[in-house]
Design an enzyme around this catalytic site. Structure first.
Site, short mmCIF file in Angstrom:
data_model
loop_
_atom_site.label_atom_id
_atom_site.label_comp_id
_atom_site.label_asym_id
_atom_site.label_seq_id
_atom_site.Cartn_x
_atom_site.Cartn_y
_atom_site.Cartn_z
N ASP A 1 42.75 21.01 19.12
CA ASP A 1 41.57 20.43 19.57
C ASP A 1 41.67 20.15 21.26
O ASP A 1 40.68 20.46 22.00
CB ASP A 1 41.32 18.89 18.99
CG ASP A 1 40.19 18.09 19.60
OD1 ASP A 1 39.14 18.59 19.67
OD2 ASP A 1 40.42 16.81 20.08
N ASP B 1 52.81 20.41 26.20
CA ASP B 1 52.72 20.00 27.62
C ASP B 1 52.73 21.24 28.70
O ASP B 1 51.85 21.49 29.42
CB ASP B 1 53.72 18.87 28.13
CG ASP B 1 55.22 19.18 27.74
OD1 ASP B 1 55.42 19.98 27.05
OD2 ASP B 1 56.14 18.42 28.05
N LYS C 1 55.49 20.37 19.85
CA LYS C 1 56.21 19.65 20.62
C LYS C 1 57.62 19.18 19.75
O LYS C 1 57.92 18.15 19.19
CB LYS C 1 55.44 18.21 20.55
CG LYS C 1 55.84 17.17 21.56
CD LYS C 1 55.88 17.68 23.04
CE LYS C 1 56.62 16.65 23.80
NZ LYS C 1 56.81 17.05 25.25
C1 IPM Z 1 35.98 19.47 17.81
C2 IPM Z 1 35.33 17.87 17.90
C3 IPM Z 1 35.65 17.24 16.70
C4 IPM Z 1 37.18 17.18 16.37
C5 IPM Z 1 35.27 15.70 16.56
C6 IPM Z 1 33.98 15.60 16.97
C7 IPM Z 1 35.87 15.01 15.43
O1 IPM Z 1 36.29 17.55 18.96
O2 IPM Z 1 35.50 20.05 16.69
O3 IPM Z 1 36.79 19.89 18.56
O4 IPM Z 1 37.98 16.52 16.98
O5 IPM Z 1 37.73 18.20 15.72
MG MG Z 2 37.27 18.65 20.35
#
Ligand code: IPM
Ligand code: MG
Length: 352
Positions: free
Chosen positions: A243, A219, A187
């Site tokens: 994530d 985005d 970003k």
């Molecule tokens: C992932 C999960 C974890 C993260 C959580 C459970 C802390 O969402 O492995 O993607 O955010 O890394």
């Molecule tokens: Mg995750």
């Protein structure tokens, strides 16, 4: 070969899906003549209940003594009111950091047999897609300073040049092993950390002239993933963006229950886990999809134990189970047969 594997089942559906992955590894060991020794360890909510902390020291040392770690999932409503550093998720972040696992590989592949489970119109999904998200895993906003000040709260995104460089190189190397295309997602129109990210990536680009490189704002990347997922080969990005984008990509493969991951540092040691959570709502009901866990076991064989043929055999067995029409509820389609967690895992092992 012989190998030591630490198994961390965790919470919710973690134990059910991990069981299928372990049985699959055992079946592969039998077929190919290997000996895998499994040792169970505690982490997450179950560790809080039994030891008072989400990540007991013994778990970290057991992992360090093993060749690889297979992890289920952690978390659940029971532990939601605990302070952040005592929650099950703190155990997960803690183990990633303690073991130096900065590179998280999340392959998103749409299986031919699952075309109907993909929410995209068929002309968008085409013959399927095969992309890899390389997520930075031990830095960024997940690990920056956070806190409360009066009526405010803050979290800090911070990246050093060397943190960006090492994950950037993983992105380029992955692209070389695949179709030679790398998309770095940031970003940079707003965030200073992203501007540094981009600078470092552009410098690295010189070392990989054979890789076709481009930058993309996050985005836009979120939009492009659902507009035309086939344009991507490897995506490299920060902890938080990775994530989010990997959950989005997982749904394009039919369900979040499909995506495995490998968390790697220096050397061959790694931790392998599905990208999904502990799904407490269906825990213990034999309804969870074990495929992400089983495919994580395949990644373990390939990346930590150097057994690519064994890994490919498991992946082919998964494809075979799907082509027989077997589906867990999350990827159920017309004319298919509904399978429970154990039946789905059993079908993969039969195919193996
Ligand atoms: C992932 C999960 C974890 C993260 C959580 C459970 C802390 O969402 O492995 O993607 O955010 O890394
Ligand atoms: Mg995750």
């Amino acid at each position: 070969m012989t190998a030591k594997i630490t198994v961390i089942p965790g919470d919710g559906i973690g134990p059910e899906i991990t069981r299928e992955a372990v049985l699959t590894l055992q079946a592969a060991a039998e077929r190919f003549g290997h000996t895998f020794a499994f040792t169970e360890a505690l982490m997450g909510g179950i560790a809080i209940d039994q030891t008072g902390v989400p990540l007991p020291d013994g778990t970290v040392s057991l992992c360090r003594e093993s060749d690889a770690v297979l992890l289920g999932a952690v978390g659940g409503p029971k532990w939601e009111s605990l302070p952040g550093h005592l929650r099950p998720e703190a155990g997960l972040l803690g183990i990633r950091a303690a073991l130096g696992l900065y590179a998280n590989l999340r392959p998103a592949v749409l299986h031919k047999a699952l075309r109907d489970a993909c929410p995209l119109r068929s002309e968008l999904a085409g013959d399927g897609f095969d992309l890899m998200i390389v997520r930075e895993l031990t830095g960024g906003i997940y690990f920056g300073e956070r806190g409360r000040e009066g009526n405010a709260a803050f979290d800090t995104e911070r990246y050093t040049v060397s943190e960006i460089e090492r994950i950037g190189r993983v992105g380029f190397e992955q692209a070389r092993l695949r179709r030679g295309k790398l998309c770095s997602v940031d970003k940079a129109n707003v965030l200073e950390t992203s501007r540094l990210w981009r600078e470092v990536m552009h410098r690295l680009r010189g070392d990989y002239p054979d890789v076709e490189y481009r930058d993309m704002l996050v985005d836009n990347a979120a939009m492009q993933l659902v507009r035309d997922p086939r344009q991507f080969d490897v995506i490299v990005t920060s902890n938080l963006f990775g994530d989010i984008l990997s959950d989005e990509a997982s749904m394009l493969t039919g369900s979040i229950g499909m995506l495995p991951s490998a968390s790697l540092g220096e050397g061959s040691f790694g931790l392998y886990e599905p990208i999904h959570g502990s799904a407490p709502d269906i825990a213990g009901t034999n309804r969870a999809n074990p495929i992400a866990a089983i495919l994580s076991a395949a990644m373990l064989l390939r990346s930590s134990l150097g057994l690519p043929a064994e890994a490919a055999a498991i992946e082919a067995a998964v494809a075979e189970a799907f082509s027989q029409g077997l589906r867990t509820g999350d990827i159920m389609g017309e004319g298919c047969r509904l399978a429970g967690t154990a039946e789905m895992g059993g079908a993969v092992r039969d195919a193996l």
